[in-house]
Design an enzyme around this catalytic site. Structure first.
Site, PDB file in Angstrom:
ATOM      1  CE  LYS A  78      -4.152  -1.831   2.231  1.00 26.16           C
ATOM      2  NZ  LYS A  78      -5.153  -1.624   3.302  1.00 26.16           N
TER       3      LYS A  78
ATOM      4  NE  ARG B   1      -1.399   5.669   2.227  1.00 22.36           N
ATOM      5  CZ  ARG B   1      -1.672   6.164   3.425  1.00 22.36           C
ATOM      6  NH1 ARG B   1      -0.789   6.945   4.020  1.00 22.36           N
ATOM      7  NH2 ARG B   1      -2.816   5.878   4.025  1.00 22.36           N
TER       8      ARG B   1
END
Length: 228
Positions: A33, A37
Protein backbone atom coordinates in the site's frame (compact mmCIF):
# COMPACT_ATOMS: atom_id res chain seq x y z
CA UNK A 1 -18.46 24.68 -18.98
CA UNK A 2 -18.37 22.46 -15.90
CA UNK A 3 -15.01 21.58 -14.44
CA UNK A 4 -14.84 18.04 -13.12
CA UNK A 5 -12.25 17.50 -10.42
CA UNK A 6 -11.02 13.94 -10.14
CA UNK A 7 -9.33 12.32 -7.18
CA UNK A 8 -7.84 8.89 -6.73
CA UNK A 9 -9.09 6.71 -3.88
CA UNK A 10 -6.75 3.75 -3.43
CA UNK A 11 -8.18 0.67 -1.76
CA UNK A 12 -6.84 1.69 1.63
CA UNK A 13 -9.38 1.59 4.45
CA UNK A 14 -8.22 -0.26 7.57
CA UNK A 15 -5.03 1.15 9.08
CA UNK A 16 -2.88 4.03 7.83
CA UNK A 17 -0.07 2.50 5.76
CA UNK A 18 2.21 5.36 6.84
CA UNK A 19 1.78 4.60 10.55
CA UNK A 20 2.23 0.88 11.07
CA UNK A 21 4.31 -1.44 13.22
CA UNK A 22 3.25 -4.68 11.59
CA UNK A 23 5.07 -8.01 11.43
CA UNK A 24 5.11 -10.89 8.95
CA UNK A 25 2.55 -10.93 6.15
CA UNK A 26 0.79 -7.82 7.47
CA UNK A 27 4.05 -5.89 7.15
CA UNK A 28 4.27 -6.99 3.51
CA UNK A 29 0.66 -5.96 2.84
CA UNK A 30 1.17 -2.47 4.25
CA UNK A 31 4.43 -2.12 2.33
CA UNK A 32 2.51 -2.70 -0.91
CA UNK A 33 0.00 0.00 0.00
CA UNK A 34 2.85 2.36 0.81
CA UNK A 35 4.39 1.79 -2.63
CA UNK A 36 1.05 2.69 -4.24
CA UNK A 37 0.94 5.89 -2.20
CA UNK A 38 4.44 6.82 -3.29
CA UNK A 39 3.51 6.34 -6.95
CA UNK A 40 0.35 8.46 -6.62
CA UNK A 41 2.17 11.33 -4.93
CA UNK A 42 5.17 11.18 -7.27
CA UNK A 43 2.84 11.74 -10.24
CA UNK A 44 1.00 14.59 -8.45
CA UNK A 45 -2.31 12.76 -8.75
CA UNK A 46 -4.95 14.30 -6.43
CA UNK A 47 -5.98 11.74 -3.82
CA UNK A 48 -7.87 11.05 -0.63
CA UNK A 49 -6.85 8.20 1.65
CA UNK A 50 -9.78 6.91 3.71
CA UNK A 51 -8.63 5.37 7.00
CA UNK A 52 -11.69 3.46 8.21
CA UNK A 53 -10.09 1.54 11.08
CA UNK A 54 -12.06 -1.60 12.13
CA UNK A 55 -15.25 -2.65 10.34
CA UNK A 56 -17.86 -3.39 13.01
CA UNK A 57 -19.44 -6.07 10.84
CA UNK A 58 -16.15 -7.97 10.85
CA UNK A 59 -14.56 -7.22 14.19
CA UNK A 60 -17.74 -7.17 16.27
CA UNK A 61 -19.69 -9.93 14.56
CA UNK A 62 -18.13 -11.80 11.63
CA UNK A 63 -18.91 -15.49 11.48
CA UNK A 64 -21.35 -15.48 14.38
CA UNK A 65 -24.97 -14.48 14.81
CA UNK A 66 -24.23 -12.63 18.05
CA UNK A 67 -21.39 -11.97 20.53
CA UNK A 68 -20.68 -14.70 23.12
CA UNK A 69 -22.68 -15.12 26.28
CA UNK A 70 -20.31 -17.36 28.23
CA UNK A 71 -16.56 -16.91 27.58
CA UNK A 72 -13.99 -14.52 26.08
CA UNK A 73 -10.27 -15.10 25.46
CA UNK A 74 -8.04 -12.05 25.90
CA UNK A 75 -4.44 -11.65 24.79
CA UNK A 76 -3.21 -9.25 27.44
CA UNK A 77 -4.79 -7.70 30.51
CA UNK A 78 -7.91 -6.42 28.77
CA UNK A 79 -7.20 -2.73 29.31
CA UNK A 80 -6.03 -2.02 25.80
CA UNK A 81 -8.62 -0.14 23.77
CA UNK A 82 -9.14 -2.68 21.02
CA UNK A 83 -9.46 -6.42 20.64
CA UNK A 84 -9.91 -9.19 18.10
CA UNK A 85 -9.84 -12.95 17.81
CA UNK A 86 -8.62 -15.16 14.99
CA UNK A 87 -11.47 -14.08 12.73
CA UNK A 88 -13.61 -11.53 14.53
CA UNK A 89 -13.78 -9.52 17.70
CA UNK A 90 -16.46 -11.55 19.41
CA UNK A 91 -15.18 -14.67 17.83
CA UNK A 92 -16.17 -18.11 16.76
CA UNK A 93 -17.14 -20.78 19.22
CA UNK A 94 -18.29 -18.22 21.81
CA UNK A 95 -14.81 -16.89 22.57
CA UNK A 96 -12.79 -13.75 21.88
CA UNK A 97 -9.05 -13.66 21.35
CA UNK A 98 -7.61 -10.21 22.03
CA UNK A 99 -4.23 -8.75 21.18
CA UNK A 100 -3.55 -5.93 23.59
CA UNK A 101 -1.07 -3.58 25.18
CA UNK A 102 -2.18 -1.55 28.14
CA UNK A 103 -2.72 1.85 26.52
CA UNK A 104 -3.70 0.95 22.96
CA UNK A 105 -6.86 2.45 21.50
CA UNK A 106 -8.84 0.85 18.69
CA UNK A 107 -11.75 2.21 16.65
CA UNK A 108 -14.82 0.26 15.41
CA UNK A 109 -17.01 1.77 12.66
CA UNK A 110 -20.22 0.61 11.01
CA UNK A 111 -19.67 -0.05 7.30
CA UNK A 112 -22.61 2.17 6.32
CA UNK A 113 -21.01 5.08 8.14
CA UNK A 114 -17.69 4.43 6.44
CA UNK A 115 -19.46 4.64 3.07
CA UNK A 116 -21.28 7.84 4.06
CA UNK A 117 -18.12 9.61 5.15
CA UNK A 118 -16.28 8.45 2.04
CA UNK A 119 -18.96 9.83 -0.30
CA UNK A 120 -18.93 13.16 1.53
CA UNK A 121 -15.21 13.59 0.83
CA UNK A 122 -15.60 13.32 -2.94
CA UNK A 123 -16.45 16.98 -3.60
CA UNK A 124 -14.86 18.41 -0.46
CA UNK A 125 -11.69 20.43 -1.18
CA UNK A 126 -10.63 20.03 2.44
CA UNK A 127 -9.89 16.37 1.73
CA UNK A 128 -7.72 16.81 -1.36
CA UNK A 129 -4.31 15.23 -0.81
CA UNK A 130 -5.28 14.31 2.75
CA UNK A 131 -5.92 11.23 4.84
CA UNK A 132 -9.46 11.14 6.25
CA UNK A 133 -9.52 9.24 9.54
CA UNK A 134 -12.90 7.85 10.62
CA UNK A 135 -12.32 7.97 14.33
CA UNK A 136 -15.43 9.13 16.26
CA UNK A 137 -14.84 9.31 19.99
CA UNK A 138 -17.84 7.12 20.88
CA UNK A 139 -16.39 4.19 18.93
CA UNK A 140 -13.07 3.85 20.75
CA UNK A 141 -13.02 1.02 23.28
CA UNK A 142 -10.70 -1.15 25.32
CA UNK A 143 -11.42 -4.86 25.51
CA UNK A 144 -12.54 -4.64 29.11
CA UNK A 145 -14.80 -1.70 28.29
CA UNK A 146 -16.32 -3.52 25.35
CA UNK A 147 -16.87 -6.75 27.25
CA UNK A 148 -18.27 -4.82 30.19
CA UNK A 149 -20.72 -3.08 27.88
CA UNK A 150 -21.83 -6.42 26.45
CA UNK A 151 -22.14 -7.99 29.89
CA UNK A 152 -24.46 -5.18 30.97
CA UNK A 153 -26.61 -5.69 27.90
CA UNK A 154 -27.04 -9.43 28.42
CA UNK A 155 -27.06 -9.38 32.22
CA UNK A 156 -24.29 -11.96 32.49
CA UNK A 157 -20.60 -12.02 33.49
CA UNK A 158 -18.39 -13.73 30.91
CA UNK A 159 -15.51 -16.03 31.71
CA UNK A 160 -12.28 -14.30 30.63
CA UNK A 161 -9.17 -16.15 29.46
CA UNK A 162 -5.98 -14.11 28.95
CA UNK A 163 -3.14 -14.95 26.54
CA UNK A 164 0.21 -13.20 26.02
CA UNK A 165 1.68 -11.28 23.10
CA UNK A 166 4.42 -13.90 22.83
CA UNK A 167 1.73 -16.48 22.16
CA UNK A 168 0.22 -14.25 19.46
CA UNK A 169 3.60 -13.92 17.72
CA UNK A 170 4.08 -17.68 17.97
CA UNK A 171 0.65 -18.24 16.43
CA UNK A 172 1.51 -15.88 13.55
CA UNK A 173 4.73 -17.75 12.85
CA UNK A 174 3.13 -21.20 12.97
CA UNK A 175 -0.16 -20.51 11.18
CA UNK A 176 -0.74 -21.05 7.44
CA UNK A 177 -1.94 -18.33 5.08
CA UNK A 178 -4.38 -16.57 5.32
CA UNK A 179 -4.72 -17.12 9.07
CA UNK A 180 -1.20 -15.79 9.66
CA UNK A 181 -2.14 -12.57 7.84
CA UNK A 182 -5.30 -12.16 9.93
CA UNK A 183 -3.34 -12.70 13.12
CA UNK A 184 -0.58 -10.31 12.03
CA UNK A 185 -3.11 -7.58 11.21
CA UNK A 186 -4.70 -8.13 14.60
CA UNK A 187 -1.30 -7.83 16.26
CA UNK A 188 -0.68 -4.49 14.54
CA UNK A 189 -4.08 -3.16 15.60
CA UNK A 190 -4.52 -4.57 19.08
CA UNK A 191 -0.98 -4.93 20.39
CA UNK A 192 0.92 -2.17 18.65
CA UNK A 193 -2.03 0.20 18.58
CA UNK A 194 -1.44 1.31 15.01
CA UNK A 195 -4.84 2.99 14.70
CA UNK A 196 -4.25 5.46 17.51
CA UNK A 197 -0.50 5.61 18.15
CA UNK A 198 -0.12 8.99 16.43
CA UNK A 199 -1.70 12.43 16.33
CA UNK A 200 -3.67 13.55 13.28
CA UNK A 201 -1.90 16.69 12.07
CA UNK A 202 -3.60 19.24 9.74
CA UNK A 203 -0.65 18.92 7.37
CA UNK A 204 -1.65 15.39 6.37
CA UNK A 205 -5.07 14.48 7.79
CA UNK A 206 -8.52 15.30 9.08
CA UNK A 207 -10.98 13.41 11.30
CA UNK A 208 -14.27 12.54 9.61
CA UNK A 209 -16.74 13.05 12.47
CA UNK A 210 -15.27 16.50 13.12
CA UNK A 211 -15.31 17.36 9.43
CA UNK A 212 -18.93 16.20 9.01
CA UNK A 213 -20.71 16.68 12.36
CA UNK A 214 -24.08 16.35 10.57
CA UNK A 215 -23.54 12.61 10.08
CA UNK A 216 -25.36 10.56 12.71
CA UNK A 217 -22.99 7.64 12.93
CA UNK A 218 -23.74 4.33 14.64
CA UNK A 219 -21.97 3.99 17.97
CA UNK A 220 -20.57 0.69 19.21
CA UNK A 221 -23.19 0.78 21.96
CA UNK A 222 -25.97 1.08 19.38
CA UNK A 223 -24.42 -1.54 17.11
CA UNK A 224 -24.38 -4.16 19.86
CA UNK A 225 -28.05 -3.58 20.70
CA UNK A 226 -29.06 -5.57 17.60
CA UNK A 227 -27.65 -8.75 19.19
CA UNK A 228 -29.22 -8.49 22.62
Amino acid sequence: MTTINKKFYPSEFGNDADCVNAVGPAKDAFATKFVVRQAIEAENIPYTYVISNCFSGYFLQAGVTAPPRDKVVSLGDGNTKGEHNYFSFFGYYSSITIYLSIYTLVVFNDEHDIATYTIKTVDDPRTVNKSVYIKPSSNIYSFNELVSLWEKKIGNTLEKIYLTEDQVLKNIEESPFPLNLILALSHAIFVKGDQTSFQIEPSFGVEASELYPDVKYTTVDEYLNRFV
